[in-house]
Design an enzyme around this catalytic site. Structure first.
Site, PDB file in Angstrom:
ATOM      1  N   LYS A   1       0.955  -1.842   0.337  1.00  0.00           N
ATOM      2  CA  LYS A   1      -0.228   0.350  -0.234  1.00  0.00           C
ATOM      3  C   LYS A   1       0.705   1.265  -0.302  1.00  0.00           C
ATOM      4  CE  LYS A   1      -4.570  -1.649   1.083  1.00  0.00           C
ATOM      5  NZ  LYS A   1      -5.712  -2.390   2.724  1.00  0.00           N
TER       6      LYS A   1
ATOM      7  N   ARG B   1      -4.210 -10.087   4.892  1.00  0.00           N
ATOM      8  CA  ARG B   1      -5.150 -10.367   3.113  1.00  0.00           C
ATOM      9  C   ARG B   1      -3.360  -9.215   2.669  1.00  0.00           C
ATOM     10  NH1 ARG B   1      -6.304  -7.044  -1.048  1.00  0.00           N
ATOM     11  NH2 ARG B   1      -8.197  -7.496  -1.620  1.00  0.00           N
TER      12      ARG B   1
END
Ligand code: HH2
Length: 284
Positions: free
Chosen positions: A222, A256
């Site tokens: 991210k 995840r």
């Protein structure tokens, strides 16, 4: 945690790894690579080989600014992937990453075992679909939509406010008839959070354990990693591993991730450190 997801019992502190399968043309890190159902199936199989505990199939990018995907298109992207995986005897639980009731229903009928909702059950129809199917659900924290969430990243105390808003998601789940025991909570790294707020949330993620539910975190590749290091999106595995390690040490059960093999190695070492520390508490 102690929760059945599909045929598998997830018991203990984990860490358990959810491998990401983005059947999208525009996901932030791998858009277009797995839009073809056969490529998505191959990616799920690769995750399984690398030691994933479940896979998460999604057909709508939630990157900042992403446009919403019409329900028919999302169905076209995810249902064939789940059907093909089940047809070839794929053994891992399959999660469907959607915020739409209709997509969840079709995915569950095709063989999905869990619903991963980045909106924390804002759509009552999705809540009812989950309740009716009796499957577990991930309630993720977000404000607004991917189109406008960046403007809503305003907090006095990010960890306390995310916890309060996750409590509201639990209340929405209860109102839809979803039992608290079938919920997993996720602080939503990158969703209506700046890079700094994401880092603070990761540092304080252990505070969310007070909500009494298993935690899932998705730090993989991210933008906070890019902001901290300057690394482009294709080169963020090392930063991801640091975040995975911090999560496991803080007691997060589920991660995840895109890079299952690397994350599994980091998560297992972190879990050994976590458990060794717990075995010998206090100063020596
Ligand atoms: N992050 C993304 C998507 N779904 N679900 C949960 N529960 N937690 C997350 O942190 C999360 C999520 C975004 O990552 P990705 O799927 O790789 O990208 P995109 O949304 O662009 O498809």
């Amino acid at each position: 945690m102690r929760m059945s997801i599909g045929a598998r019992l997830f018991e203990g502190p984990g860490p358990f790894l959810m491998g990401i399968v983005n059947a999208t043309p525009d996901s932030f890190s791998d858009g277009g690579r797995f839009l073809d159902p056969d490529a998505a199936v191959a990616e799920a199989l690769r995750h399984a080989e690398e030691g994933a505990d479940l896979v998460d199939v999604g057909g709508e990018s939630t990157r900042p600014g992403a446009p919403p995907v019409p329900v028919e298109e999302e169905l076209r992207r995810v249902v064939p992937v789940i059907e093909r995986l089940r047809a070839r005897g794929f053994l891992l639980p399959i999660s469907v990453d959607t915020c739409k009731g209709e997509v969840a229903r079709a995915a569950l009928a095709a063989g999905a075992d869990l619903v991963n909702d980045v909106t924390g059950l804002r759509d009552p129809e999705l809540g009812r679909a989950v309740a009716r199917a009796g499957v577990p659900v991930v309630l993720m924290h977000m404000r607004g939509t991917p189109a406008d969430m960046a403007a809503r990243a305003v907090y006095d105390d990010v960890a306390a406010e995310v916890a309060a808003e996750l409590r509201a998601a639990l209340a929405r789940a209860a109102a839809a008839g979803v039992s608290a025991e079938s919920t997993i909570l996720d602080p939503g790294i990158g969703f209506a959070k700046t890079a700094e707020q994401g880092v603070e949330l990761l540092a304080r993620v252990g505070e969310l354990r007070a909500l009494g539910r298993p935690l899932l975190v998705g730090p993989s590749r991210k933008s906070f990693i890019g902001k901290l290091t300057g690394a482009p999106v294709g080169d963020r595995v090392p930063g991801t591993l640091a975040a995975v390690t911090a999560c496991v040490l803080a007691g997060v059960e589920l991660l995840r991730v895109h890079d299952v093999a690397a994350c599994r190695q980091a998560a297992l070492v972190a879990a050994a450190l976590r458990d060794a520390g717990a075995a010998r508490p206090g100063p020596r």
